[in-house]
Design an enzyme around this catalytic site. Structure first.
Site, PDB file in Angstrom:
ATOM      1  N   GLU A   8      -9.562  -9.876  -7.808  1.00 52.26           N
ATOM      2  CA  GLU A   8      -8.508  -8.879  -7.562  1.00 52.26           C
ATOM      3  C   GLU A   8      -7.324  -9.046  -8.530  1.00 52.26           C
ATOM      4  O   GLU A   8      -6.761  -8.051  -9.000  1.00 52.26           O
ATOM      5  CB  GLU A   8      -8.064  -8.972  -6.097  1.00 52.26           C
ATOM      6  N   LYS A  20       0.821  -1.217   0.000  1.00 54.87           N
ATOM      7  CA  LYS A  20       0.000   0.000   0.000  1.00 54.87           C
ATOM      8  C   LYS A  20       0.860   1.274   0.000  1.00 54.87           C
ATOM      9  O   LYS A  20       2.057   1.219   0.313  1.00 54.87           O
ATOM     10  CB  LYS A  20      -0.941  -0.036   1.210  1.00 54.87           C
ATOM     11  N   HIS A  75      -2.207  -5.358   1.569  1.00 54.78           N
ATOM     12  CA  HIS A  75      -3.510  -5.993   1.320  1.00 54.78           C
ATOM     13  C   HIS A  75      -3.269  -7.455   0.970  1.00 54.78           C
ATOM     14  O   HIS A  75      -2.276  -7.775   0.323  1.00 54.78           O
ATOM     15  CB  HIS A  75      -4.214  -5.305   0.139  1.00 54.78           C
ATOM     16  N   TYR A 123     -12.312  -1.811  -4.127  1.00 54.46           N
ATOM     17  CA  TYR A 123     -12.867  -2.034  -2.782  1.00 54.46           C
ATOM     18  C   TYR A 123     -14.392  -1.976  -2.768  1.00 54.46           C
ATOM     19  O   TYR A 123     -14.981  -1.672  -1.726  1.00 54.46           O
ATOM     20  CB  TYR A 123     -12.300  -0.988  -1.814  1.00 54.46           C
ATOM     21  N   ASN A 125      -2.140   0.431   6.663  1.00 54.23           N
ATOM     22  CA  ASN A 125      -1.631  -0.811   7.253  1.00 54.23           C
ATOM     23  C   ASN A 125      -0.764  -1.645   6.300  1.00 54.23           C
ATOM     24  O   ASN A 125      -0.709  -2.863   6.397  1.00 54.23           O
ATOM     25  CB  ASN A 125      -2.774  -1.627   7.865  1.00 54.23           C
TER      26      ASN A 125
HETATM   27  P1  GDP Z   1      -8.118  -6.527   5.725  1.00 53.63           P
HETATM   28  O1  GDP Z   1      -8.742  -7.711   5.030  1.00 53.63           O
HETATM   29  O2  GDP Z   1      -7.329  -6.901   6.948  1.00 53.63           O
HETATM   30  O3  GDP Z   1      -7.319  -5.645   4.784  1.00 53.63           O
HETATM   31  O4  GDP Z   1      -9.323  -5.617   6.295  1.00 53.63           O
HETATM   32  P2  GDP Z   1     -10.760  -5.244   5.702  1.00 53.63           P
HETATM   33  O5  GDP Z   1     -11.072  -6.031   4.461  1.00 53.63           O
HETATM   34  O6  GDP Z   1     -11.739  -5.309   6.841  1.00 53.63           O
HETATM   35  O7  GDP Z   1     -10.619  -3.694   5.314  1.00 53.63           O
HETATM   36  C1  GDP Z   1      -9.992  -3.285   4.138  1.00 53.63           C
HETATM   37  C2  GDP Z   1      -9.050  -2.140   4.458  1.00 53.63           C
HETATM   38  O8  GDP Z   1      -9.832  -1.022   4.921  1.00 53.63           O
HETATM   39  C3  GDP Z   1      -8.067  -2.399   5.610  1.00 53.63           C
HETATM   40  O9  GDP Z   1      -6.919  -3.102   5.212  1.00 53.63           O
HETATM   41  C4  GDP Z   1      -7.738  -0.983   6.042  1.00 53.63           C
HETATM   42  O10 GDP Z   1      -6.819  -0.343   5.147  1.00 53.63           O
HETATM   43  C5  GDP Z   1      -9.097  -0.308   5.928  1.00 53.63           C
HETATM   44  N1  GDP Z   1      -9.859  -0.368   7.179  1.00 53.63           N
HETATM   45  C6  GDP Z   1     -10.403  -1.472   7.780  1.00 53.63           C
HETATM   46  N2  GDP Z   1     -11.051  -1.155   8.909  1.00 53.63           N
HETATM   47  C7  GDP Z   1     -10.931   0.195   9.036  1.00 53.63           C
HETATM   48  C8  GDP Z   1     -11.400   1.127  10.001  1.00 53.63           C
HETATM   49  O11 GDP Z   1     -12.065   0.770  10.987  1.00 53.63           O
HETATM   50  N3  GDP Z   1     -11.079   2.451   9.794  1.00 53.63           N
HETATM   51  C9  GDP Z   1     -10.352   2.859   8.707  1.00 53.63           C
HETATM   52  N4  GDP Z   1     -10.077   4.175   8.577  1.00 53.63           N
HETATM   53  N5  GDP Z   1      -9.901   2.008   7.774  1.00 53.63           N
HETATM   54  C10 GDP Z   1     -10.174   0.687   7.937  1.00 53.63           C
END
Ligand code: GDP
Length: 138
Positions: free
Chosen positions: A127, A10, A116, A50, A113
Site C-alpha cells: 500500500e 477517506k 483505512h 483494493y 468509515n
Molecule cells: P477494514 O480493514 O476495517 O478497512 O475493513 P475491510 O478490509 O474488511 O474492508 C475494506 C473496506 O471496505 C472497509 O473499510 C469499508 O470501507 C468497506 N466495507 C467493508 N465491509 C463492507 C460491507 O459489508 N459493505 C460495504 N458497503 N462496504 C464494506
C-alpha cells in the site's frame, strides 16, 4: 520496534472537514507522519488498491466511493504502528467501534468509515508503494 504503516483519510471524512481532526488524533496517539498528500484517484486506481476485495459484493460500491473525492494517503511510523493504528481506527462498522476511536467519532457507515489502515506488514509494504515513491519517504 519502530514500524511503518499506511493509512488513508477517506473521501467522506475529507468532505466533512475532518482531515485536521483525524491527523491530530493520529499524532496524539504517538505516530510520526512520515508522508502525506492530497489527491483524487480514479475508480480503476481504487480497484488496484483494493484488489484483495475484488470478489466481495461491495467491491464496486467501495471503489466508486473511494474515487468520489479527494483523499489523504499517509505513511505513519511508531512502535507497533500496524496494530496500534487498527486499534485507534476502531471496528470497520462504526456502530461496533469502541468509544474514542476514529471511526466511532468520525465515520458515518460501514462503507464510509473515515479511515483505512493496513492490516499486516506485507499489506503495508504494497500500500505504501502504491501511493508513494521512495524519495517521498526519505
Ligand atoms: P477494514 O480493514 O476495517 O478497512 O475493513 P475491510 O478490509 O474488511 O474492508 C475494506 C473496506 O471496505 C472497509 O473499510 C469499508 O470501507 C468497506 N466495507 C467493508 N465491509 C463492507 C460491507 O459489508 N459493505 C460495504 N458497503 N462496504 C464494506
Amino acid at each position: 520496534m519502530s514500524e511503518r504503516t499506511f493509512s488513508i483519510i477517506k473521501p467522506d471524512a475529507v468532505r466533512k472537514g475532518y482531515t485536521g481532526a483525524i491527523l491530530a488524533e493520529i499524532e496524539k496517539a504517538g505516530f510520526k507522519i512520515i508522508a502525506v498528500k492530497r489527491l483524487s484517484i480514479s475508480k480503476q486506481q481504487a480497484e488496484g488498491f483494493y484488489h484483495v476485495h475484488a470478489a466481495r459484493p461491495f467491491f464496486s460500491s467501495l471503489t466508486t466511493f473511494m474515487s468520489s473525492g479527494p483523499i489523504f494517503p499517509l505513511v505513519l511510523e511508531k512502535d507497533n504502528a500496524i496494530p496500534d493504528l487498527r486499534k485507534l481506527m476502531g471496528a470497520t462498522n462504526p456502530a461496533n467501534a469502541e468509544e474514542g476511536t476514529i471511526r466511532k467519532q468520525y465515520a458515518g457507515s460501514i462503507e464510509e468509515n473515515a479511515i483505512h489502515g493496513s492490516d499486516a506488514a506485507e499489506t503495508a509494504a504494497f500500500e505504501i508503494g502504491y501511493f508513494f515513491a521512495g524519495y517521498e519517504l526519505a
